[in-house]
Motif scaffolding. Structure first.
Motif, PDB file in Angstrom:
ATOM      1  N   THR A 136      89.341  44.796 -35.931  1.00 32.43           N
ATOM      2  CA  THR A 136      90.306  45.882 -36.073  1.00 32.43           C
ATOM      3  C   THR A 136      90.104  46.566 -37.413  1.00 32.43           C
ATOM      4  O   THR A 136      89.715  45.945 -38.406  1.00 32.43           O
ATOM      5  CB  THR A 136      91.741  45.335 -35.984  1.00 32.43           C
ATOM      6  N   PRO A 137      90.385  47.873 -37.457  1.00 28.25           N
ATOM      7  CA  PRO A 137      90.195  48.608 -38.712  1.00 28.25           C
ATOM      8  C   PRO A 137      91.232  48.202 -39.753  1.00 28.25           C
ATOM      9  O   PRO A 137      92.270  47.633 -39.432  1.00 28.25           O
ATOM     10  CB  PRO A 137      90.371  50.065 -38.284  1.00 28.25           C
ATOM     11  N   GLU A 138      90.910  48.512 -41.002  1.00 28.56           N
ATOM     12  CA  GLU A 138      91.827  48.224 -42.091  1.00 28.56           C
ATOM     13  C   GLU A 138      93.096  49.065 -41.940  1.00 28.56           C
ATOM     14  O   GLU A 138      93.073  50.179 -41.431  1.00 28.56           O
ATOM     15  CB  GLU A 138      91.158  48.544 -43.431  1.00 28.56           C
ATOM     16  N   GLY A 139      94.181  48.500 -42.414  1.00 29.75           N
ATOM     17  CA  GLY A 139      95.438  49.233 -42.415  1.00 29.75           C
ATOM     18  C   GLY A 139      96.454  48.652 -41.450  1.00 29.75           C
ATOM     19  O   GLY A 139      96.220  47.631 -40.793  1.00 29.75           O
ATOM     20  N   VAL A 140      97.605  49.327 -41.394  1.00 30.11           N
ATOM     21  CA  VAL A 140      98.735  48.892 -40.577  1.00 30.11           C
ATOM     22  C   VAL A 140      98.717  49.644 -39.259  1.00 30.11           C
ATOM     23  O   VAL A 140      98.517  50.872 -39.234  1.00 30.11           O
ATOM     24  CB  VAL A 140     100.069  49.132 -41.314  1.00 30.11           C
ATOM     25  N   GLY A 141      98.883  48.896 -38.179  1.00 30.11           N
ATOM     26  CA  GLY A 141      98.957  49.488 -36.854  1.00 30.11           C
ATOM     27  C   GLY A 141     100.285  49.164 -36.179  1.00 30.11           C
ATOM     28  O   GLY A 141     100.995  48.235 -36.564  1.00 30.11           O
ATOM     29  N   VAL A 142     100.644  49.938 -35.157  1.00 34.77           N
ATOM     30  CA  VAL A 142     101.898  49.744 -34.432  1.00 34.77           C
ATOM     31  C   VAL A 142     101.604  49.745 -32.932  1.00 34.77           C
ATOM     32  O   VAL A 142     100.699  50.457 -32.470  1.00 34.77           O
ATOM     33  CB  VAL A 142     102.927  50.846 -34.772  1.00 34.77           C
ATOM     34  N   SER A 143     102.334  48.933 -32.206  1.00 35.86           N
ATOM     35  CA  SER A 143     102.218  48.882 -30.743  1.00 35.86           C
ATOM     36  C   SER A 143     103.579  48.563 -30.151  1.00 35.86           C
ATOM     37  O   SER A 143     104.469  48.031 -30.827  1.00 35.86           O
ATOM     38  CB  SER A 143     101.192  47.827 -30.314  1.00 35.86           C
ATOM     39  N   ASP A 144     103.727  48.914 -28.865  1.00 39.49           N
ATOM     40  CA  ASP A 144     104.962  48.631 -28.109  1.00 39.49           C
ATOM     41  C   ASP A 144     106.195  49.198 -28.793  1.00 39.49           C
ATOM     42  O   ASP A 144     107.239  48.547 -28.907  1.00 39.49           O
ATOM     43  CB  ASP A 144     105.134  47.121 -27.901  1.00 39.49           C
ATOM     44  N   LEU A 145     106.094  50.440 -29.241  1.00 41.17           N
ATOM     45  CA  LEU A 145     107.236  51.090 -29.863  1.00 41.17           C
ATOM     46  C   LEU A 145     108.213  51.554 -28.776  1.00 41.17           C
ATOM     47  O   LEU A 145     107.825  52.287 -27.866  1.00 41.17           O
ATOM     48  CB  LEU A 145     106.786  52.284 -30.709  1.00 41.17           C
ATOM     49  N   LYS A 146     109.460  51.138 -28.870  1.00 38.47           N
ATOM     50  CA  LYS A 146     110.483  51.495 -27.889  1.00 38.47           C
ATOM     51  C   LYS A 146     111.770  51.884 -28.618  1.00 38.47           C
ATOM     52  O   LYS A 146     112.145  51.246 -29.608  1.00 38.47           O
ATOM     53  CB  LYS A 146     110.777  50.331 -26.949  1.00 38.47           C
ATOM     54  N   ILE A 147     112.418  52.932 -28.090  1.00 42.31           N
ATOM     55  CA  ILE A 147     113.721  53.362 -28.601  1.00 42.31           C
ATOM     56  C   ILE A 147     114.654  53.466 -27.406  1.00 42.31           C
ATOM     57  O   ILE A 147     114.389  54.228 -26.465  1.00 42.31           O
ATOM     58  CB  ILE A 147     113.625  54.715 -29.338  1.00 42.31           C
ATOM     59  N   GLU A 148     115.718  52.706 -27.430  1.00 39.51           N
ATOM     60  CA  GLU A 148     116.650  52.631 -26.298  1.00 39.51           C
ATOM     61  C   GLU A 148     118.069  52.890 -26.779  1.00 39.51           C
ATOM     62  O   GLU A 148     118.442  52.490 -27.894  1.00 39.51           O
ATOM     63  CB  GLU A 148     116.567  51.250 -25.631  1.00 39.51           C
ATOM     64  N   ARG A 149     118.818  53.527 -25.894  1.00 42.60           N
ATOM     65  CA  ARG A 149     120.233  53.781 -26.204  1.00 42.60           C
ATOM     66  C   ARG A 149     121.058  52.556 -25.851  1.00 42.60           C
ATOM     67  O   ARG A 149     120.812  51.897 -24.842  1.00 42.60           O
ATOM     68  CB  ARG A 149     120.728  54.987 -25.420  1.00 42.60           C
ATOM     69  N   GLU A 150     122.044  52.255 -26.664  1.00 44.15           N
ATOM     70  CA  GLU A 150     122.900  51.089 -26.441  1.00 44.15           C
ATOM     71  C   GLU A 150     124.073  51.478 -25.557  1.00 44.15           C
ATOM     72  O   GLU A 150     125.143  51.850 -26.028  1.00 44.15           O
ATOM     73  CB  GLU A 150     123.405  50.526 -27.774  1.00 44.15           C
ATOM     74  N   GLY A 151     123.853  51.389 -24.237  1.00 46.61           N
ATOM     75  CA  GLY A 151     124.926  51.714 -23.283  1.00 46.61           C
ATOM     76  C   GLY A 151     125.327  53.179 -23.392  1.00 46.61           C
ATOM     77  O   GLY A 151     124.502  54.086 -23.518  1.00 46.61           O
TER      78      GLY A 151
END
Length: 249
Positions: A136-151
């Motif tokens: 994997t390349p150097e640095g910070v990566g992100v995966s499985d980003l989810k934003i959900e409303r609470e009810g």
């Protein structure tokens, strides 16, 4: 005058209409006869009452015994009804307890399923991470980003997995910043979470391989969320190492 005389002679003479003479009983004989008739009627009624079972085929003793038996049976039935009512109340109480237990069990199962799904997700990610170690390349990566409303509330929850690629010689130190773009009263506004006044180190974290980040934010009443930008800032300094934007429906 002659005609009047003829009428008188025809009324009081031997040739007049005949009269019947009958002898009259004394009053005490009449009363005695009526009393005897009343006694006879009373005796007849008494005889009918006393011998009615012979006529109808039912005796008073049998009827009395049947009444006593029915009374005892009624008492027993009342006891059975009270006992059945008590049993029904107890079973209803147990049913309510079982329903509450089932609701709690269903809630626990749902939580376990959610945790199991999260563990499977983390496990899959770890396998992927281990299989690609060093590539994997150097640095910070992100995966499985989810934003959900609470009810139906104004709150939102985000979660994601942060990874560090490359040689991973040292831990990455950072914090998450959320930029929420909302529209309220036809005016667009950008809200920052956490509040910048809280300081650069608010919500800071550090990791070597991966970090499961999650949090929540609340928008004002009457505002509509249009998009969310997730930033990963380095600590110290506040340099943006990663940025992802999600448009909300």
């Amino acid at each position: 005058m002659r005609g009047l005389g003829r009428r008188l002679r025809s009324s009081f003479s031997i040739g007049s209409s005949r009269m019947a003479i009958r002898s009259q009983r004394a009053w005490y004989w009449r009363w005695l006869l009526n009393l005897l008739m009343m006694v006879v009627v009373a005796l007849a009624v008494w005889w009918l009452v006393q011998n009615s079972y012979r006529i109808t085929g039912v005796s008073f003793e049998e009827a009395r015994q049947q009444m006593n038996a029915l009374t005892e049976e009624n008492v027993e039935l009342k006891k059975d009804v009270e006992s059945a009512r008590g049993t029904l109340i107890e079973r209803d109480r147990q049913l309510q307890i079982e329903k509450a237990s089932q609701v709690e069990l269903a809630r626990t199962v749902a939580q376990l399923q959610e945790e199991n799904a999260s563990i499977k997700e983390d496990l899959g990610f770890l396998r992927k991470l281990m299989s690609s170690a060093g590539a994997t390349p150097e640095g910070v990566g992100v995966s499985d980003l989810k934003i959900e409303r609470e009810g139906g509330s104004r709150g939102y929850r985000y979660r994601m997995l942060l990874t560090q690629g490359g040689q991973r010689k040292q831990d990455f130190k950072g914090r998450i910043q959320v930029l929420a773009r909302v529209v309220r009263n036809n005016e667009a506004t950008t809200l920052t979470f956490p509040d910048p006044a809280a300081g650069d180190t608010a919500g800071a974290f550090e990791f070597r391989f991966y970090y499961k980040a999650e949090g929540r934010f609340v928008i004002p009443e009457g505002a509509a969320l249009k998009s969310v930008e997730i930033r990963v800032l380095a600590v110290p300094g506040g340099q943006v190492k990663l940025s992802r934007t999600i448009n909300m429906p």
